[in-house]
Scaffold this motif. Structure first.
Motif, PDB file in Angstrom:
ATOM      1  N   ASP A 142       0.792  -1.222   0.000  1.00  0.00           N
ATOM      2  CA  ASP A 142       0.000   0.000   0.000  1.00  0.00           C
ATOM      3  C   ASP A 142       0.830   1.279   0.000  1.00  0.00           C
ATOM      4  O   ASP A 142       0.456   2.268  -0.603  1.00  0.00           O
ATOM      5  CB  ASP A 142      -0.984   0.007   1.167  1.00  0.00           C
ATOM      6  CG  ASP A 142      -0.302  -0.074   2.523  1.00  0.00           C
ATOM      7  OD1 ASP A 142       0.864  -0.524   2.595  1.00  0.00           O
ATOM      8  OD2 ASP A 142      -0.928   0.303   3.523  1.00  0.00           O
ATOM      9  N   LEU A 143       1.960   1.291   0.681  1.00  0.00           N
ATOM     10  CA  LEU A 143       2.811   2.472   0.767  1.00  0.00           C
ATOM     11  C   LEU A 143       4.253   2.074   0.506  1.00  0.00           C
ATOM     12  O   LEU A 143       4.650   0.950   0.779  1.00  0.00           O
ATOM     13  CB  LEU A 143       2.728   3.101   2.166  1.00  0.00           C
ATOM     14  CG  LEU A 143       1.376   3.621   2.633  1.00  0.00           C
ATOM     15  CD1 LEU A 143       1.450   4.025   4.103  1.00  0.00           C
ATOM     16  CD2 LEU A 143       0.945   4.804   1.794  1.00  0.00           C
ATOM     17  N   ASP A 144       5.031   3.014   0.011  1.00  0.00           N
ATOM     18  CA  ASP A 144       6.458   2.771  -0.145  1.00  0.00           C
ATOM     19  C   ASP A 144       7.098   2.719   1.238  1.00  0.00           C
ATOM     20  O   ASP A 144       6.802   3.549   2.106  1.00  0.00           O
ATOM     21  CB  ASP A 144       7.071   3.904  -0.979  1.00  0.00           C
ATOM     22  CG  ASP A 144       8.552   3.713  -1.173  1.00  0.00           C
ATOM     23  OD1 ASP A 144       9.322   4.348  -0.428  1.00  0.00           O
ATOM     24  OD2 ASP A 144       8.948   2.920  -2.039  1.00  0.00           O
ATOM     25  N   GLY A 145       7.971   1.752   1.446  1.00  0.00           N
ATOM     26  CA  GLY A 145       8.615   1.598   2.746  1.00  0.00           C
ATOM     27  C   GLY A 145       9.387   2.823   3.195  1.00  0.00           C
ATOM     28  O   GLY A 145       9.431   3.149   4.386  1.00  0.00           O
ATOM     29  N   LEU A 146      10.013   3.543   2.252  1.00  0.00           N
ATOM     30  CA  LEU A 146      10.739   4.765   2.623  1.00  0.00           C
ATOM     31  C   LEU A 146       9.791   5.834   3.136  1.00  0.00           C
ATOM     32  O   LEU A 146      10.126   6.586   4.061  1.00  0.00           O
ATOM     33  CB  LEU A 146      11.547   5.291   1.437  1.00  0.00           C
ATOM     34  CG  LEU A 146      12.774   4.473   1.073  1.00  0.00           C
ATOM     35  CD1 LEU A 146      13.449   5.053  -0.158  1.00  0.00           C
ATOM     36  CD2 LEU A 146      13.753   4.422   2.236  1.00  0.00           C
ATOM     37  N   GLU A 147       8.601   5.912   2.551  1.00  0.00           N
ATOM     38  CA  GLU A 147       7.609   6.870   3.037  1.00  0.00           C
ATOM     39  C   GLU A 147       7.137   6.499   4.447  1.00  0.00           C
ATOM     40  O   GLU A 147       6.923   7.369   5.284  1.00  0.00           O
ATOM     41  CB  GLU A 147       6.427   6.961   2.079  1.00  0.00           C
ATOM     42  CG  GLU A 147       6.782   7.631   0.774  1.00  0.00           C
ATOM     43  CD  GLU A 147       7.339   9.039   0.970  1.00  0.00           C
ATOM     44  OE1 GLU A 147       6.781   9.811   1.770  1.00  0.00           O
ATOM     45  OE2 GLU A 147       8.336   9.368   0.310  1.00  0.00           O
ATOM     46  N   VAL A 148       6.981   5.208   4.692  1.00  0.00           N
ATOM     47  CA  VAL A 148       6.610   4.754   6.041  1.00  0.00           C
ATOM     48  C   VAL A 148       7.712   5.154   7.016  1.00  0.00           C
ATOM     49  O   VAL A 148       7.437   5.697   8.093  1.00  0.00           O
ATOM     50  CB  VAL A 148       6.377   3.230   6.072  1.00  0.00           C
ATOM     51  CG1 VAL A 148       6.163   2.740   7.499  1.00  0.00           C
ATOM     52  CG2 VAL A 148       5.191   2.856   5.189  1.00  0.00           C
ATOM     53  N   CYS A 149       8.959   4.924   6.634  1.00  0.00           N
ATOM     54  CA  CYS A 149      10.085   5.280   7.496  1.00  0.00           C
ATOM     55  C   CYS A 149      10.079   6.781   7.791  1.00  0.00           C
ATOM     56  O   CYS A 149      10.250   7.195   8.941  1.00  0.00           O
ATOM     57  CB  CYS A 149      11.393   4.862   6.839  1.00  0.00           C
ATOM     58  SG  CYS A 149      12.850   5.177   7.852  1.00  0.00           S
ATOM     59  N   ARG A 150       9.896   7.602   6.773  1.00  0.00           N
ATOM     60  CA  ARG A 150       9.869   9.056   6.965  1.00  0.00           C
ATOM     61  C   ARG A 150       8.725   9.479   7.886  1.00  0.00           C
ATOM     62  O   ARG A 150       8.893  10.345   8.741  1.00  0.00           O
ATOM     63  CB  ARG A 150       9.743   9.767   5.623  1.00  0.00           C
ATOM     64  CG  ARG A 150      11.004   9.722   4.802  1.00  0.00           C
ATOM     65  CD  ARG A 150      10.848  10.528   3.508  1.00  0.00           C
ATOM     66  NE  ARG A 150      12.003  10.303   2.663  1.00  0.00           N
ATOM     67  CZ  ARG A 150      11.993   9.588   1.547  1.00  0.00           C
ATOM     68  NH1 ARG A 150      10.869   9.023   1.123  1.00  0.00           N
ATOM     69  NH2 ARG A 150      13.096   9.432   0.839  1.00  0.00           N
ATOM     70  N   ALA A 151       7.568   8.868   7.706  1.00  0.00           N
ATOM     71  CA  ALA A 151       6.406   9.215   8.529  1.00  0.00           C
ATOM     72  C   ALA A 151       6.630   8.831   9.988  1.00  0.00           C
ATOM     73  O   ALA A 151       6.295   9.582  10.898  1.00  0.00           O
ATOM     74  CB  ALA A 151       5.148   8.552   7.976  1.00  0.00           C
ATOM     75  N   VAL A 152       7.208   7.654  10.207  1.00  0.00           N
ATOM     76  CA  VAL A 152       7.513   7.221  11.582  1.00  0.00           C
ATOM     77  C   VAL A 152       8.539   8.167  12.196  1.00  0.00           C
ATOM     78  O   VAL A 152       8.392   8.625  13.330  1.00  0.00           O
ATOM     79  CB  VAL A 152       8.027   5.761  11.608  1.00  0.00           C
ATOM     80  CG1 VAL A 152       8.620   5.412  12.957  1.00  0.00           C
ATOM     81  CG2 VAL A 152       6.908   4.800  11.243  1.00  0.00           C
ATOM     82  N   ARG A 153       9.580   8.481  11.446  1.00  0.00           N
ATOM     83  CA  ARG A 153      10.644   9.341  11.950  1.00  0.00           C
ATOM     84  C   ARG A 153      10.149  10.745  12.274  1.00  0.00           C
ATOM     85  O   ARG A 153      10.649  11.411  13.172  1.00  0.00           O
ATOM     86  CB  ARG A 153      11.792   9.396  10.923  1.00  0.00           C
ATOM     87  CG  ARG A 153      13.003  10.141  11.378  1.00  0.00           C
ATOM     88  CD  ARG A 153      13.633   9.676  12.699  1.00  0.00           C
ATOM     89  NE  ARG A 153      14.003   8.294  12.653  1.00  0.00           N
ATOM     90  CZ  ARG A 153      13.612   7.378  13.543  1.00  0.00           C
ATOM     91  NH1 ARG A 153      12.838   7.684  14.556  1.00  0.00           N
ATOM     92  NH2 ARG A 153      13.986   6.136  13.441  1.00  0.00           N
ATOM     93  N   ALA A 154       9.129  11.215  11.564  1.00  0.00           N
ATOM     94  CA  ALA A 154       8.584  12.554  11.793  1.00  0.00           C
ATOM     95  C   ALA A 154       7.915  12.688  13.154  1.00  0.00           C
ATOM     96  O   ALA A 154       7.849  13.790  13.705  1.00  0.00           O
ATOM     97  CB  ALA A 154       7.594  12.910  10.692  1.00  0.00           C
ATOM     98  N   VAL A 155       7.457  11.560  13.701  1.00  0.00           N
ATOM     99  CA  VAL A 155       6.707  11.631  14.961  1.00  0.00           C
ATOM    100  C   VAL A 155       7.313  10.805  16.089  1.00  0.00           C
ATOM    101  O   VAL A 155       6.814  10.830  17.215  1.00  0.00           O
ATOM    102  CB  VAL A 155       5.237  11.197  14.765  1.00  0.00           C
ATOM    103  CG1 VAL A 155       4.530  12.147  13.810  1.00  0.00           C
ATOM    104  CG2 VAL A 155       5.146   9.762  14.282  1.00  0.00           C
ATOM    105  N   SER A 156       8.379  10.060  15.803  1.00  0.00           N
ATOM    106  CA  SER A 156       8.915   9.130  16.803  1.00  0.00           C
ATOM    107  C   SER A 156      10.423   8.966  16.643  1.00  0.00           C
ATOM    108  O   SER A 156      10.969   9.143  15.552  1.00  0.00           O
ATOM    109  CB  SER A 156       8.237   7.756  16.632  1.00  0.00           C
ATOM    110  OG  SER A 156       8.810   6.802  17.481  1.00  0.00           O
ATOM    111  N   ARG A 157      11.074   8.594  17.718  1.00  0.00           N
ATOM    112  CA  ARG A 157      12.509   8.292  17.691  1.00  0.00           C
ATOM    113  C   ARG A 157      12.758   6.786  17.779  1.00  0.00           C
ATOM    114  O   ARG A 157      13.887   6.364  18.016  1.00  0.00           O
ATOM    115  CB  ARG A 157      13.248   9.007  18.840  1.00  0.00           C
ATOM    116  CG  ARG A 157      13.186  10.512  18.800  1.00  0.00           C
ATOM    117  CD  ARG A 157      13.594  11.176  17.508  1.00  0.00           C
ATOM    118  NE  ARG A 157      14.918  10.792  17.055  1.00  0.00           N
ATOM    119  CZ  ARG A 157      15.355  10.947  15.822  1.00  0.00           C
ATOM    120  NH1 ARG A 157      14.570  11.473  14.907  1.00  0.00           N
ATOM    121  NH2 ARG A 157      16.564  10.577  15.477  1.00  0.00           N
ATOM    122  N   VAL A 158      11.724   5.981  17.591  1.00  0.00           N
ATOM    123  CA  VAL A 158      11.894   4.529  17.628  1.00  0.00           C
ATOM    124  C   VAL A 158      12.907   4.138  16.542  1.00  0.00           C
ATOM    125  O   VAL A 158      12.836   4.638  15.416  1.00  0.00           O
ATOM    126  CB  VAL A 158      10.551   3.787  17.441  1.00  0.00           C
ATOM    127  CG1 VAL A 158       9.933   4.052  16.094  1.00  0.00           C
ATOM    128  CG2 VAL A 158      10.713   2.295  17.668  1.00  0.00           C
TER     129      VAL A 158
END
Length: 86
Positions: A58-74
């Motif tokens: 459904d989504l590009d993995g890099l976009e998922v990574c960027r979205a996670v990084r925008a809101v979290s430091r996990v």
């Protein structure tokens, strides 16, 4: 209850993900998996580490990574079969 980390495995390849989840659990981690990027964006808040495949339906993995990084430091580790380095 496992004494290891809570690890989210994001991988559309069911067989590969199950194998990785089994190994992580065997080593004492609380591992759980999702197959889609949207699910990863909801589930990462419960994880100490995210193992992320780039090839999601459904989504590009890099976009998922960027979205996670925008809101979290996990921590996020990319796990992929791509032959080229990013």
């Amino acid at each position: 209850m496992p004494s290891g980390r809570r690890i989210l495995v994001v991988d559309a390849d069911t067989a590969g993900a199950e194998s990785l989840l089994t190994q992580l659990r065997r080593h004492g981690h609380e591992a759980f998996g999702v197959r889609r990027g949207e699910a990863a964006l909801r589930a990462h808040e419960d994880a100490d580490l995210v193992l992320l495949d780039l090839e999601l339906p459904d989504l590009d993995g890099l976009e998922v990574c960027r979205a996670v990084r925008a809101v979290s430091r996990v921590p996020v580790i990319i796990v992929t079969a791509r032959a080229s380095e990013l």
